[in-house]
Structures are given as C-alpha cells and as structure tokens.
Design a protein around this motif. Sequence first.
Motif, PDB file in Angstrom:
ATOM      1  N   CYS A  37       0.472  -1.034  -0.420  1.00  0.00           N
ATOM      2  CA  CYS A  37       0.445   0.192  -0.080  1.00  0.00           C
ATOM      3  C   CYS A  37       1.154   1.255  -0.194  1.00  0.00           C
ATOM      4  O   CYS A  37       1.971   1.168   0.998  1.00  0.00           O
ATOM      5  N   ARG A  38       0.220   2.087  -0.314  1.00  0.00           N
ATOM      6  CA  ARG A  38       1.339   3.455   0.062  1.00  0.00           C
ATOM      7  C   ARG A  38      -0.056   4.811   0.440  1.00  0.00           C
ATOM      8  O   ARG A  38      -1.234   4.677   0.180  1.00  0.00           O
ATOM      9  N   GLN A  39       0.787   5.782   0.688  1.00  0.00           N
ATOM     10  CA  GLN A  39       0.327   7.075   1.533  1.00  0.00           C
ATOM     11  C   GLN A  39       0.901   8.196   0.684  1.00  0.00           C
ATOM     12  O   GLN A  39       2.376   8.677   1.330  1.00  0.00           O
ATOM     13  N   HIS A  40       0.190   8.993  -0.028  1.00  0.00           N
ATOM     14  CA  HIS A  40       0.233  10.144  -0.429  1.00  0.00           C
ATOM     15  C   HIS A  40       0.502  11.470   0.689  1.00  0.00           C
ATOM     16  O   HIS A  40      -0.356  11.361   1.650  1.00  0.00           O
ATOM     17  N   GLN A  41       1.690  12.282   0.895  1.00  0.00           N
ATOM     18  CA  GLN A  41       1.287  13.086   2.041  1.00  0.00           C
ATOM     19  C   GLN A  41      -0.132  13.659   2.334  1.00  0.00           C
ATOM     20  O   GLN A  41      -0.930  14.196   1.350  1.00  0.00           O
ATOM     21  N   GLY A  42      -0.919  13.608   3.469  1.00  0.00           N
ATOM     22  CA  GLY A  42      -1.937  14.141   3.445  1.00  0.00           C
ATOM     23  C   GLY A  42      -2.735  13.442   3.226  1.00  0.00           C
ATOM     24  O   GLY A  42      -4.379  14.343   2.558  1.00  0.00           O
ATOM     25  N   LYS A  43      -3.119  12.363   2.513  1.00  0.00           N
ATOM     26  CA  LYS A  43      -4.294  11.531   1.967  1.00  0.00           C
ATOM     27  C   LYS A  43      -4.320  10.552   2.755  1.00  0.00           C
ATOM     28  O   LYS A  43      -3.323   9.715   3.277  1.00  0.00           O
ATOM     29  N   ALA A  44      -5.236   9.561   2.645  1.00  0.00           N
ATOM     30  CA  ALA A  44      -5.414   8.152   3.288  1.00  0.00           C
ATOM     31  C   ALA A  44      -3.788   7.229   2.880  1.00  0.00           C
ATOM     32  O   ALA A  44      -4.479   7.593   1.584  1.00  0.00           O
ATOM     33  N   ARG A  45      -4.096   5.825   3.274  1.00  0.00           N
ATOM     34  CA  ARG A  45      -3.573   5.191   2.419  1.00  0.00           C
ATOM     35  C   ARG A  45      -3.948   4.200   1.520  1.00  0.00           C
ATOM     36  O   ARG A  45      -5.500   4.150   1.712  1.00  0.00           O
ATOM     37  N   GLU A  46      -3.356   4.233   0.605  1.00  0.00           N
ATOM     38  CA  GLU A  46      -5.002   3.146  -0.561  1.00  0.00           C
ATOM     39  C   GLU A  46      -3.354   2.133  -0.493  1.00  0.00           C
ATOM     40  O   GLU A  46      -2.449   1.760  -1.081  1.00  0.00           O
ATOM     41  N   LEU A  47      -4.166   1.350  -1.055  1.00  0.00           N
ATOM     42  CA  LEU A  47      -3.249   0.033  -1.714  1.00  0.00           C
ATOM     43  C   LEU A  47      -3.143  -0.121  -2.654  1.00  0.00           C
ATOM     44  O   LEU A  47      -3.705   0.679  -3.933  1.00  0.00           O
ATOM     45  N   VAL A  48      -2.110  -0.838  -3.417  1.00  0.00           N
ATOM     46  CA  VAL A  48      -0.937  -0.810  -5.090  1.00  0.00           C
ATOM     47  C   VAL A  48      -1.468  -2.426  -5.472  1.00  0.00           C
ATOM     48  O   VAL A  48      -1.954  -2.221  -7.178  1.00  0.00           O
ATOM     49  N   SER A  49      -1.131  -3.432  -4.622  1.00  0.00           N
ATOM     50  CA  SER A  49      -0.965  -4.195  -4.924  1.00  0.00           C
ATOM     51  C   SER A  49      -1.528  -5.817  -3.781  1.00  0.00           C
ATOM     52  O   SER A  49      -1.022  -5.416  -2.721  1.00  0.00           O
ATOM     53  N   GLY A  50      -1.779  -6.701  -4.397  1.00  0.00           N
ATOM     54  CA  GLY A  50      -2.400  -7.402  -3.340  1.00  0.00           C
ATOM     55  C   GLY A  50      -1.295  -8.804  -3.768  1.00  0.00           C
ATOM     56  O   GLY A  50      -1.476  -9.252  -4.724  1.00  0.00           O
ATOM     57  N   LEU A  51      -1.163 -10.160  -3.097  1.00  0.00           N
ATOM     58  CA  LEU A  51      -0.599 -12.078  -3.691  1.00  0.00           C
ATOM     59  C   LEU A  51      -0.997 -12.363  -2.398  1.00  0.00           C
ATOM     60  O   LEU A  51      -0.925 -12.006  -1.484  1.00  0.00           O
ATOM     61  N   SER A  52      -2.059 -13.235  -3.366  1.00  0.00           N
ATOM     62  CA  SER A  52      -2.487 -14.629  -2.454  1.00  0.00           C
ATOM     63  C   SER A  52      -0.913 -14.949  -1.233  1.00  0.00           C
ATOM     64  O   SER A  52      -0.071 -14.939  -2.162  1.00  0.00           O
ATOM     65  N   ARG A  53      -1.475 -16.119  -0.379  1.00  0.00           N
ATOM     66  CA  ARG A  53      -0.946 -16.981   0.240  1.00  0.00           C
ATOM     67  C   ARG A  53       0.273 -17.711  -0.950  1.00  0.00           C
ATOM     68  O   ARG A  53       1.286 -18.289  -0.752  1.00  0.00           O
ATOM     69  N   ARG A  67       2.573  -1.536 -15.120  1.00  0.00           N
ATOM     70  CA  ARG A  67       4.180  -0.967 -14.712  1.00  0.00           C
ATOM     71  C   ARG A  67       4.393  -1.572 -13.313  1.00  0.00           C
ATOM     72  O   ARG A  67       5.635  -2.018 -13.409  1.00  0.00           O
ATOM     73  N   PHE A  68       3.425  -2.448 -12.174  1.00  0.00           N
ATOM     74  CA  PHE A  68       4.246  -3.029 -11.153  1.00  0.00           C
ATOM     75  C   PHE A  68       4.220  -4.104 -11.217  1.00  0.00           C
ATOM     76  O   PHE A  68       2.896  -5.133 -11.607  1.00  0.00           O
ATOM     77  N   THR A  69       5.483  -5.188 -10.834  1.00  0.00           N
ATOM     78  CA  THR A  69       4.466  -6.091 -10.879  1.00  0.00           C
ATOM     79  C   THR A  69       4.917  -6.870  -8.630  1.00  0.00           C
ATOM     80  O   THR A  69       6.071  -6.328  -8.848  1.00  0.00           O
ATOM     81  N   ILE A  70       4.216  -7.888  -8.131  1.00  0.00           N
ATOM     82  CA  ILE A  70       4.583  -8.190  -7.458  1.00  0.00           C
ATOM     83  C   ILE A  70       4.848  -9.874  -7.115  1.00  0.00           C
ATOM     84  O   ILE A  70       4.542 -10.190  -7.793  1.00  0.00           O
ATOM     85  N   SER A  71       5.503  -9.664  -6.532  1.00  0.00           N
ATOM     86  CA  SER A  71       6.087 -11.271  -6.113  1.00  0.00           C
ATOM     87  C   SER A  71       6.809 -11.069  -4.740  1.00  0.00           C
ATOM     88  O   SER A  71       6.296 -11.074  -3.701  1.00  0.00           O
ATOM     89  N   ARG A  72       6.517 -13.065  -4.465  1.00  0.00           N
ATOM     90  CA  ARG A  72       6.546 -13.059  -2.861  1.00  0.00           C
ATOM     91  C   ARG A  72       7.742 -14.537  -3.231  1.00  0.00           C
ATOM     92  O   ARG A  72       7.458 -15.681  -4.060  1.00  0.00           O
ATOM     93  N   ASP A  73       8.797 -14.803  -2.405  1.00  0.00           N
ATOM     94  CA  ASP A  73       9.083 -15.712  -2.087  1.00  0.00           C
ATOM     95  C   ASP A  73       8.906 -16.662  -0.268  1.00  0.00           C
ATOM     96  O   ASP A  73       9.445 -15.967   0.697  1.00  0.00           O
ATOM     97  N   ASN A  74       8.416 -17.457  -0.035  1.00  0.00           N
ATOM     98  CA  ASN A  74       7.952 -18.136   0.812  1.00  0.00           C
ATOM     99  C   ASN A  74       9.563 -18.920   1.861  1.00  0.00           C
ATOM    100  O   ASN A  74       8.739 -19.761   2.509  1.00  0.00           O
ATOM    101  N   VAL A  75      10.207 -18.964   1.085  1.00  0.00           N
ATOM    102  CA  VAL A  75      11.036 -19.763   1.873  1.00  0.00           C
ATOM    103  C   VAL A  75      12.470 -18.419   1.796  1.00  0.00           C
ATOM    104  O   VAL A  75      12.458 -18.329   3.480  1.00  0.00           O
TER     105      VAL A  75
END
Length: 126
Positions: A37-53, A67-75
């Motif tokens: 998630c991200r928060q611009h100055q003076g604004k509410a936090r907003e979701l950018v990207s999510g990823l399942s388990r 433009r954005f790519t989310i990834s995870r490494d469960n190891v």
Amino acid sequence: QVQLVESGGRAVQAGGSLRLSCAASGGTFSSYTMGWCRQHQGKARELVSGLSRSALRTYYTDSGKGRFTISRDNVQNTVHLQMDSLKPEDTAVYYCAADRHFGDYVAVTTEMYDYWGQGTQVTVSS
C-alpha cells in the motif's frame, strides 16, 4: 505475530525503476496474504497491489496496473514490488502489509490487512 520491514525506497527520476522489498519475521510467512500500500502526503493510505498466499492470485489497482509487479518468496520470507516506468505521482511512502486470515485469496482493501511495516519513502522527480 509477524514483523515486516521494508527497504528499497529512494529518489529516482521519472521513467526509472525501483524494487521494493519486505522482509517478514516472527510468523509463518506462507500463511499470510500480502500486499503493498502507499500513502501520499496528507492523504489516506491506499492499496497498490495484493498477492495471495500461494502467489497464484494477484491484484493491482489502476495506478500500478501494467507497471508494477508483486512477487513473494515463501522460503526467504520476502515480498517484493517491482515498479517500472515510475511517475511523479508515484511519490509516496510505501508500506508492506500482511493479512492473517485463512484462505488463498487477495486482500483488496487496506482494511483487510492486520500487520504493517514502518514504510519506505519513494520519491520520483520529473
């Protein structure tokens, strides 16, 4: 309870790329749904990207789609956000977040997340 620590934020020029990382500790990382998630100055936090388990399901808001790519490494217990073609409007504090509830889904609102990192600043200049 999981602890989250972000890194990788810095100042870049428009059109550049950054890779944000989040290291998790203190919990079973593979059991958490993760997000950025991200928060611009003076604004509410907003979701950018999510990823399942399982990492089989991803979600991007319009601001990051293509433009954005989310990834995870469960190891390695890490989650990353690769950000390309950065724009000045991407300037914000970026937070890593974890949702502890059972199920292989993507948490698509900030309210669904239970744990947060301290944030890392991304500044994009024109």
